[in-house]
Motif scaffolding. Structure first.
Motif, short mmCIF file in Angstrom:
data_model
loop_
_atom_site.label_atom_id
_atom_site.label_comp_id
_atom_site.label_asym_id
_atom_site.label_seq_id
_atom_site.Cartn_x
_atom_site.Cartn_y
_atom_site.Cartn_z
N GLN A 85 0.83 -1.20 0.00
CA GLN A 85 0.00 0.00 0.00
C GLN A 85 0.86 1.25 0.00
O GLN A 85 0.50 2.27 -0.57
CB GLN A 85 -0.93 0.00 1.21
N THR A 86 2.00 1.16 0.68
CA THR A 86 3.00 2.24 0.68
C THR A 86 4.37 1.59 0.56
O THR A 86 4.52 0.38 0.71
CB THR A 86 2.95 3.06 1.99
N THR A 87 5.35 2.41 0.30
CA THR A 87 6.72 1.92 0.29
C THR A 87 7.53 2.71 1.30
O THR A 87 7.27 3.90 1.52
CB THR A 87 7.38 2.08 -1.11
N PRO A 88 8.49 2.07 1.91
CA PRO A 88 9.32 2.79 2.89
C PRO A 88 10.18 3.83 2.18
O PRO A 88 10.55 3.66 1.02
CB PRO A 88 10.17 1.69 3.52
N ASP A 89 10.49 4.90 2.90
CA ASP A 89 11.40 5.87 2.30
C ASP A 89 12.81 5.29 2.26
O ASP A 89 13.10 4.26 2.87
CB ASP A 89 11.35 7.21 3.04
N LEU A 90 13.67 5.93 1.52
CA LEU A 90 15.01 5.39 1.29
C LEU A 90 15.78 5.21 2.58
O LEU A 90 16.51 4.22 2.75
CB LEU A 90 15.78 6.31 0.33
N ASN A 91 15.59 6.11 3.53
CA ASN A 91 16.31 5.98 4.81
C ASN A 91 15.90 4.70 5.54
O ASN A 91 16.74 4.01 6.12
CB ASN A 91 16.05 7.19 5.70
N LYS A 92 14.62 4.37 5.52
CA LYS A 92 14.16 3.15 6.19
C LYS A 92 14.64 1.90 5.44
O LYS A 92 14.98 0.90 6.05
CB LYS A 92 12.62 3.13 6.31
N ILE A 93 14.67 1.97 4.10
CA ILE A 93 15.20 0.84 3.32
C ILE A 93 16.66 0.61 3.70
O ILE A 93 17.09 -0.53 3.88
CB ILE A 93 15.05 1.09 1.82
N ASN A 126 11.01 -4.73 -9.02
CA ASN A 126 11.70 -4.49 -7.76
C ASN A 126 12.79 -3.43 -7.88
O ASN A 126 13.78 -3.47 -7.20
CB ASN A 126 12.27 -5.80 -7.19
N VAL A 127 12.57 -2.46 -8.74
CA VAL A 127 13.57 -1.43 -8.96
C VAL A 127 13.76 -0.56 -7.70
O VAL A 127 14.84 -0.09 -7.44
CB VAL A 127 13.22 -0.57 -10.20
N GLU A 128 12.71 -0.41 -6.88
CA GLU A 128 12.86 0.41 -5.69
C GLU A 128 13.85 -0.21 -4.71
O GLU A 128 14.62 0.49 -4.08
CB GLU A 128 11.51 0.66 -5.03
N LEU A 129 13.86 -1.53 -4.60
CA LEU A 129 14.85 -2.20 -3.75
C LEU A 129 16.24 -2.00 -4.34
O LEU A 129 17.19 -1.76 -3.63
CB LEU A 129 14.54 -3.69 -3.63
N GLY A 130 16.33 -2.08 -5.65
CA GLY A 130 17.62 -1.90 -6.31
C GLY A 130 18.23 -0.56 -5.99
O GLY A 130 19.41 -0.45 -5.70
N PHE A 131 17.42 0.48 -6.01
CA PHE A 131 17.96 1.80 -5.70
C PHE A 131 18.37 1.91 -4.25
O PHE A 131 19.35 2.54 -3.92
CB PHE A 131 16.94 2.89 -6.05
N GLY A 132 17.61 1.27 -3.35
CA GLY A 132 17.99 1.29 -1.94
C GLY A 132 19.31 0.59 -1.72
O GLY A 132 20.18 1.10 -1.03
N VAL A 133 19.49 -0.56 -2.34
CA VAL A 133 20.74 -1.30 -2.22
C VAL A 133 21.88 -0.51 -2.84
O VAL A 133 22.95 -0.38 -2.27
CB VAL A 133 20.62 -2.69 -2.89
N ARG A 134 21.64 0.02 -4.02
CA ARG A 134 22.67 0.78 -4.72
C ARG A 134 23.17 1.95 -3.88
O ARG A 134 24.36 2.21 -3.78
CB ARG A 134 22.12 1.26 -6.06
#
Length: 158
Positions: A39-47, A69-77
């Motif tokens: 429903q929502t996605t965590p902000d980058l700091n929480k990721i 899953n590109v949002e996870l990719g950016f968090g990891v990157r």
């Protein structure tokens, strides 16, 4: 696999309830529930907190990230780039220590050969010390180069 699925998998694999998981990363149970239901996605700091605390990036370090899953990719990157930047100073120090050790490895043999040419025990000891210093220099260089290559390999993922 979507970020929501990764979060659910990570939480369950560590045997945590949504409330315990939220407490670990500093959010409410409701926030975790919304993340898991996409429903929502965590902000980058929480990721980044999730990645650091639970080492989430180890689940798919060499996999190309797709649209889902590109949002996870950016968090990891972002986390990997941050670690790589902080490692650059260590990389230079490791190379410098390695090169200086390689150059300094001959000093024990030079000292013994000029001071005492007939003492075989001293020559053997200085040769052992020389090999230890040489091995230290090589291991410093190999260690920092391998870590740097690992960062580069991970950052090549898109």
């Amino acid at each position: 696999m979507l970020l929501s699925e990764k979060i659910t998998e990570l939480r369950k694999r560590n045997g945590l309830s949504q409330e315990e998981f939220g407490a670990e990363i500093g959010v409410s149970r409701q926030a975790v529930s919304k993340w898991e239901m996409a429903q929502t996605t965590p902000d980058l700091n929480k990721i980044m907190v999730v990645i650091i605390i639970f080492a989430l990036w180890k689940l798919t370090p060499y996999k190309r990230f797709s649209e889902e899953n590109v949002e996870l990719g950016f968090g990891v990157r972002g986390v990997v780039e941050e670690y790589k930047k902080s490692f650059e100073h260590t990389f230079l120090l490791g190379i410098i220590f390695g090169v200086v050790s390689l150059l300094a490895a001959v000093i024990p043999m030079m000292l013994i050969s000029t001071l005492d040419k007939e003492n075989n025990a001293a020559i053997i000891i200085s040769a052992c010390i020389m090999m230890l210093i040489f091995a230290f220099g090589i291991s410093c260089i190999v260690y920092v180069v391998m870590i740097n290559q690992g960062y580069k390999r991970i950052l090549k993922l898109k």
